[in-house]
Design an enzyme around this catalytic site. Structure first.
Site, PDB file in Angstrom:
ATOM      1  N   CYS A   2       0.862  -1.179   0.000  1.00 42.51           N
ATOM      2  CA  CYS A   2       0.000   0.000   0.000  1.00 42.51           C
ATOM      3  C   CYS A   2       0.894   1.223   0.000  1.00 42.51           C
ATOM      4  O   CYS A   2       2.109   1.128   0.152  1.00 42.51           O
ATOM      5  CB  CYS A   2      -0.868   0.002   1.247  1.00 42.51           C
ATOM      6  SG  CYS A   2      -1.760  -1.523   1.501  1.00 42.51           S
ATOM      7  N   ARG A  27       1.353   1.683  -5.860  1.00 45.10           N
ATOM      8  CA  ARG A  27       1.533   0.736  -4.758  1.00 45.10           C
ATOM      9  C   ARG A  27       0.218   0.081  -4.356  1.00 45.10           C
ATOM     10  O   ARG A  27       0.211  -0.858  -3.551  1.00 45.10           O
ATOM     11  CB  ARG A  27       2.124   1.436  -3.531  1.00 45.10           C
ATOM     12  CG  ARG A  27       3.464   2.125  -3.776  1.00 45.10           C
ATOM     13  CD  ARG A  27       3.970   2.773  -2.495  1.00 45.10           C
ATOM     14  NE  ARG A  27       4.148   1.772  -1.466  1.00 45.10           N
ATOM     15  CZ  ARG A  27       5.245   1.015  -1.361  1.00 45.10           C
ATOM     16  NH1 ARG A  27       6.235   1.202  -2.195  1.00 45.10           N
ATOM     17  NH2 ARG A  27       5.347   0.105  -0.415  1.00 45.10           N
ATOM     18  N   TRP A  74      -3.812  -1.646  -1.039  1.00 43.57           N
ATOM     19  CA  TRP A  74      -3.743  -2.848  -1.861  1.00 43.57           C
ATOM     20  C   TRP A  74      -4.160  -3.967  -0.926  1.00 43.57           C
ATOM     21  O   TRP A  74      -3.382  -4.466  -0.127  1.00 43.57           O
ATOM     22  CB  TRP A  74      -2.327  -3.071  -2.385  1.00 43.57           C
ATOM     23  CG  TRP A  74      -2.207  -4.308  -3.181  1.00 43.57           C
ATOM     24  CD1 TRP A  74      -1.752  -5.525  -2.786  1.00 43.57           C
ATOM     25  CD2 TRP A  74      -2.611  -4.469  -4.547  1.00 43.57           C
ATOM     26  NE1 TRP A  74      -1.833  -6.427  -3.800  1.00 43.57           N
ATOM     27  CE2 TRP A  74      -2.356  -5.813  -4.892  1.00 43.57           C
ATOM     28  CE3 TRP A  74      -3.147  -3.613  -5.494  1.00 43.57           C
ATOM     29  CZ2 TRP A  74      -2.630  -6.316  -6.151  1.00 43.57           C
ATOM     30  CZ3 TRP A  74      -3.416  -4.111  -6.752  1.00 43.57           C
ATOM     31  CH2 TRP A  74      -3.159  -5.444  -7.072  1.00 43.57           C
ATOM     32  N   ASN A 100       0.794  -0.551   6.057  1.00 42.48           N
ATOM     33  CA  ASN A 100       1.223  -1.228   4.825  1.00 42.48           C
ATOM     34  C   ASN A 100       1.974  -2.484   5.263  1.00 42.48           C
ATOM     35  O   ASN A 100       2.994  -2.390   5.945  1.00 42.48           O
ATOM     36  CB  ASN A 100       2.158  -0.326   3.998  1.00 42.48           C
ATOM     37  CG  ASN A 100       2.830  -1.106   2.878  1.00 42.48           C
ATOM     38  OD1 ASN A 100       2.285  -2.089   2.393  1.00 42.48           O
ATOM     39  ND2 ASN A 100       4.040  -0.704   2.527  1.00 42.48           N
ATOM     40  N   GLY A 101       1.460  -3.635   4.910  1.00 44.92           N
ATOM     41  CA  GLY A 101       2.127  -4.882   5.324  1.00 44.92           C
ATOM     42  C   GLY A 101       1.098  -5.935   5.702  1.00 44.92           C
ATOM     43  O   GLY A 101      -0.083  -5.808   5.375  1.00 44.92           O
ATOM     44  N   GLU A 477       7.341 -19.897 -20.899  1.00 44.09           N
ATOM     45  CA  GLU A 477       7.206 -18.567 -20.294  1.00 44.09           C
ATOM     46  C   GLU A 477       8.251 -17.601 -20.845  1.00 44.09           C
ATOM     47  O   GLU A 477       7.962 -16.443 -21.144  1.00 44.09           O
ATOM     48  CB  GLU A 477       7.291 -18.649 -18.767  1.00 44.09           C
ATOM     49  CG  GLU A 477       7.212 -17.324 -18.027  1.00 44.09           C
ATOM     50  CD  GLU A 477       5.988 -16.478 -18.322  1.00 44.09           C
ATOM     51  OE1 GLU A 477       6.005 -15.289 -17.974  1.00 44.09           O
ATOM     52  OE2 GLU A 477       5.043 -16.982 -18.958  1.00 44.09           O
ATOM     53  N   LYS A 481       7.405 -14.089 -22.779  1.00 40.50           N
ATOM     54  CA  LYS A 481       7.937 -12.785 -22.355  1.00 40.50           C
ATOM     55  C   LYS A 481       8.605 -12.072 -23.534  1.00 40.50           C
ATOM     56  O   LYS A 481       8.408 -10.894 -23.770  1.00 40.50           O
ATOM     57  CB  LYS A 481       8.945 -12.951 -21.198  1.00 40.50           C
ATOM     58  CG  LYS A 481       8.276 -13.335 -19.875  1.00 40.50           C
ATOM     59  CD  LYS A 481       7.702 -12.173 -19.138  1.00 40.50           C
ATOM     60  CE  LYS A 481       6.207 -12.010 -19.089  1.00 40.50           C
ATOM     61  NZ  LYS A 481       5.299 -13.053 -18.911  1.00 40.50           N
ATOM     62  N   GLU A 484       5.931 -10.904 -26.174  1.00 36.75           N
ATOM     63  CA  GLU A 484       4.967  -9.846 -25.834  1.00 36.75           C
ATOM     64  C   GLU A 484       5.588  -8.468 -25.654  1.00 36.75           C
ATOM     65  O   GLU A 484       4.890  -7.467 -25.816  1.00 36.75           O
ATOM     66  CB  GLU A 484       4.155 -10.247 -24.591  1.00 36.75           C
ATOM     67  CG  GLU A 484       4.873 -10.322 -23.285  1.00 36.75           C
ATOM     68  CD  GLU A 484       3.918 -10.696 -22.151  1.00 36.75           C
ATOM     69  OE1 GLU A 484       2.837 -10.096 -22.066  1.00 36.75           O
ATOM     70  OE2 GLU A 484       4.255 -11.614 -21.375  1.00 36.75           O
ATOM     71  N   HIS A 500      10.868 -33.645 -34.279  1.00 40.01           N
ATOM     72  CA  HIS A 500       9.598 -33.962 -34.946  1.00 40.01           C
ATOM     73  C   HIS A 500       9.087 -32.801 -35.786  1.00 40.01           C
ATOM     74  O   HIS A 500       7.906 -32.736 -36.137  1.00 40.01           O
ATOM     75  CB  HIS A 500       8.560 -34.377 -33.887  1.00 40.01           C
ATOM     76  CG  HIS A 500       9.044 -35.521 -33.053  1.00 40.01           C
ATOM     77  ND1 HIS A 500       8.968 -36.835 -33.462  1.00 40.01           N
ATOM     78  CD2 HIS A 500       9.669 -35.521 -31.850  1.00 40.01           C
ATOM     79  CE1 HIS A 500       9.512 -37.620 -32.541  1.00 40.01           C
ATOM     80  NE2 HIS A 500       9.949 -36.848 -31.558  1.00 40.01           N
ATOM     81  N   LYS A 597      -3.097  -5.278 -19.453  1.00 41.86           N
ATOM     82  CA  LYS A 597      -2.679  -5.985 -18.245  1.00 41.86           C
ATOM     83  C   LYS A 597      -3.702  -7.039 -17.843  1.00 41.86           C
ATOM     84  O   LYS A 597      -3.365  -8.127 -17.368  1.00 41.86           O
ATOM     85  CB  LYS A 597      -2.477  -4.991 -17.101  1.00 41.86           C
ATOM     86  CG  LYS A 597      -1.999  -5.619 -15.799  1.00 41.86           C
ATOM     87  CD  LYS A 597      -0.620  -6.211 -15.953  1.00 41.86           C
ATOM     88  CE  LYS A 597      -0.111  -6.992 -14.771  1.00 41.86           C
ATOM     89  NZ  LYS A 597       1.052  -7.799 -15.063  1.00 41.86           N
TER      90      LYS A 597
HETATM   91  C1  AGP Z   1       1.584 -12.135 -19.266  1.00 45.53           C
HETATM   92  O1  AGP Z   1       2.725 -11.376 -19.192  1.00 45.53           O
HETATM   93  C2  AGP Z   1       0.435 -11.439 -19.870  1.00 45.53           C
HETATM   94  N1  AGP Z   1       0.170 -10.227 -19.201  1.00 45.53           N
HETATM   95  C3  AGP Z   1      -0.812 -12.309 -20.027  1.00 45.53           C
HETATM   96  O2  AGP Z   1      -0.469 -13.462 -20.753  1.00 45.53           O
HETATM   97  C4  AGP Z   1      -1.461 -12.739 -18.711  1.00 45.53           C
HETATM   98  O3  AGP Z   1      -0.669 -13.675 -18.050  1.00 45.53           O
HETATM   99  C5  AGP Z   1      -2.826 -13.366 -19.015  1.00 45.53           C
HETATM  100  O4  AGP Z   1      -3.624 -12.402 -19.658  1.00 45.53           O
HETATM  101  C6  AGP Z   1      -3.509 -13.870 -17.749  1.00 45.53           C
HETATM  102  O5  AGP Z   1      -3.741 -12.817 -16.872  1.00 45.53           O
HETATM  103  P1  AGP Z   1      -4.239 -13.130 -15.379  1.00 45.53           P
HETATM  104  O6  AGP Z   1      -3.155 -13.871 -14.674  1.00 45.53           O
HETATM  105  O7  AGP Z   1      -4.501 -11.773 -14.797  1.00 45.53           O
HETATM  106  O8  AGP Z   1      -5.492 -13.939 -15.494  1.00 45.53           O
END
Ligand code: AGP
Length: 602
Positions: A2, A27, A74, A100-101, A477, A481, A484, A500, A597
């Site tokens: 927070c 935060r 938060w 905060n904590g 993963e 990264k 994206e 394959h 996001k």
């Molecule tokens: C990952 O870096 C992306 N932002 C995206 O793939 C994300 O993981 C996906 O949209 C799922 O989001 P969530 O964990 O909020 O459900």
């Protein structure tokens, strides 16, 4: 995580506090509250929502008084609503505080205080602190002593701002494992969770250390040790950051800041779940039929969950992308089914739909979430939190590694309950999990070397990530990264799959990143690396094994770690690689094109 700010001086406190809270919104931003004090006593206004909306709704800028404290929340304990918003007060209303904590022993303290007649208004861990001080005040006139005695009974992390009507000329600020810094003015003083909150007014700061508290008045400030009450000599430092830099604590981007926050986030995920993991595991243990559902990076976490369940719990969960699950599994779900939905935002449309479908079919739903109060936590029967704090960068980093921590804690506890693994190795694994924050800190020291490596990959058209066993989700993963935020085409795959088909794509200089943690298939992976090398691929290995030096062009050396814990530190170099390549290619790693996001549409 927070944001706290406090002010005492000659200006209207509400103006300073509102500005400061806006600068601390990264935060936490699910609820906000302010307490100011003047000759009429305390004035408290608080509510759920973002600061901009609440400034209007609650008329924050009309609050009287030249001293006060504010917090942007938060949520960790108690969903975001008007009652759980900070500040919280004691029964008399003379003590108000913001926090905060996480207070780990709040439930036992609350029970003890309830037996002494204290009445609680909220579901938060924080409110306990105000009542604890009130209780200690019964034994002494001296507020500072009562404050210290109360705080020494707390377990967990707490940064606090405290105001008391009995001492109208001062404010108290405390640091214990959550940040607190003083802003030194002339004829006024500030305190906050982070420098950006007051940098507009002063760049002269005093950082508190853990176990310290400060008493600030209009013209003075003093720092003391919480245990002894003794004065602690502190020096005033001058900060030369721009405001924008300050919000990122000096990091150029939120993503890099969040990558570096992982050691703390992992600790918080471990401590934050200590009190609840056994209870949840007991519920999960009742189910043979288990489905993991998620999207994107969270889906990769479910793949790690699958390995952990297979290896430790001796149960084979089904793992499915939520966008497929919601249309393909309707007839397979019933009251004997447990759905484990992983979503950091708790608002991803596909994952929520999968959860709702499962509920409709009578299944039990456990959600692993980062955002308290999000829709997923309201749909789910059971919830585990990742305690990573707000993640601003679109690319998930600290929320991913903390998801892996929660899955590991759950698998270990389940194995204990089901006796599917011997206690000694479970204790060993749990002990090593506690050490992962230090291992991740060590990996972060490789940042500069990884930046240099990224410079040599800047013009790459394609990059391949390969792994075996529990290394496969890490490869997937790493590829996600890179895709994206750097916009380089990348593919993650199990190394055994190369022959394959994908091997046809390899030619001179094509980068192949091999995720090579210790494990029973490491030598098989070495063979796959040789196959790729034979087609001219450039091999970059992430490993703690010296062996890799024999086959790889470059080795990113990771400290030794248990195979089942390797997804946590092994993804960090891949996060850094993607970050540096995004920056080197002129992209904004925090706001990549075409992405959001939280994907709240199907
Ligand atoms: C990952 O870096 C992306 N932002 C995206 O793939 C994300 O993981 C996906 O949209 C799922 O989001 P969530 O964990 O909020 O459900």
């Amino acid at each position: 995580m927070c944001g706290i700010i406090g002010y005492i001086g000659e200006r209207p406190a509400c103006e300073i506090i509102v500005k400061g809270l806006k600068r601390l919104e990264y935060r936490g931003y699910d609820s906000v509250g302010i307490v100011t004090m003047d000759e009429d006593g305390l004035h408290i206004r608080k509510g759920a929502g973002r600061i901009d909306e609440l400034v209007e709704r609650l008329k924050f800028l009309e609050m009287p008084g030249k001293k006060g404290i504010g917090q942007t929340r938060w949520a960790t304990h108690g969903v975001p609503n008007d009652i759980n918003a900070h500040p919280h007060t004691d029964c008399t209303g003379r003590i108000a505080l913001v926090h905060n904590g996480i207070i780990e022993n709040y439930e036992s303290l609350r029970e003890e205080l309830r037996k002494k007649g204290h009445r609680f208004k909220s579901d938060t861990d924080t409110e306990v602190i105000a009542h604890l001080i009130e209780e200690e005040l019964k034994g002494t006139e001296d507020f500072e002593t009562a404050l210290r005695k109360a705080l020494l009974r707390l377990k967990g992390s707490f940064a606090l701002g405290v105001v008391y009507t009995g001492e109208p000329d001062r404010l108290y600020f405390v640091r214990n494992e959550s940040p607190m810094v003083l802003g030194i003015g002339s004829g006024e003083n500030f305190a906050a969770s982070d420098v950006p909150a007051f940098l507009e007014y002063t760049n002269r700061v005093v950082f508190l250390d853990d176990g310290e508290y400060a008493v600030i008045t209009r013209d003075s400030w003093i720092v003391k040790d919480l245990k002894t009450g003794r004065i602690v000599e502190k020096s005033v430092q001058t900060i030369d950051w721009s405001l924008e830099m300050a919000e990122k604590s000096g990091y150029p981007h939120f993503m890099l800041k969040e990558i570096y926050e992982q050691p703390k986030a992992i600790k918080d995920a471990i401590h934050g779940n200590a009190g609840i993991i056994t209870e949840i595991a007991r519920e999960v243990a009742k189910y043979e039929k288990i489905y993991f559902v998620a999207m994107g990076t969270s889906y990769h976490a479910t793949l790690v969950g699958k390995y952990l369940f297979q290896r430790l719990v001796k149960r084979v969960p089904v793992v499915e992308e939520a966008s497929e699950f919601r249309y393909e599994f309707e007839d397979l779900i019933d009251e004997n089914t447990l759905i484990i939905a992983i979503t950091q935002s708790g608002e991803t449309a596909d994952t929520l739909a999968a959860m709702k479908l499962a509920k409709k079919k009578g299944a039990k739903v456990l959600a692993i979430v980062n955002v308290v109060g999000s829709m997923a936590t309201r749909i789910a029967d059971l919830t585990l939190y990742t305690h990573a704090g707000p993640e601003i960068g679109v690319a998930a980093t600290k929320t991913y590694t903390t998801q892996l921590v929660v899955l590991t804690l759950l698998a270990i506890e389940l194995a204990r309950i089901l006796h599917s693994e011997d206690e000694e190795s479970l204790n060993q694994l749990e002990q090593e999990l506690m050490e992962t924050p230090e291992i991740v800190s060590k990996v972060l020291e490789l940042n500069e070397a990884i930046e240099e490596l990224a410079k040599t990959l800047k013009e790459s058209r394609d990059v391949f990530y390969i792994g075996r066993g529990i290394g496969v989700p890490t490869a997937l993963e790493g590829a996600l990264k890179l895709k994206e935020i750097s916009y380089i085409h990348a593919e993650g795959l199990s190394a055994g799959e190369l022959k394959h088909g994908p091997l046809a794509l390899l030619e001179e200089g094509v980068p192949v990143i091999a995720v090579a943690p210790p494990g029973k298939t490491l030598d098989k992976l070495m063979g796959n690396i040789e196959e790729a090398k034979a087609r001219g691929a450039r091999i970059i290995a992430v490993s703690s094994s010296e062996e890799l030096k024999r086959v790889a062009d470059t080795v990113i050396a990771i400290p030794p770690v248990h195979e089942l814990l390797s997804p946590i530190p092994y993804v960090v170099p891949l996060q850094l690689m993607a970050y540096h390549l995004a920056v080197l290619r002129g992209n904004d790693p925090d706001k990549p094109r075409n992405l959001a996001k939280s994907v709240t549409v199907e």
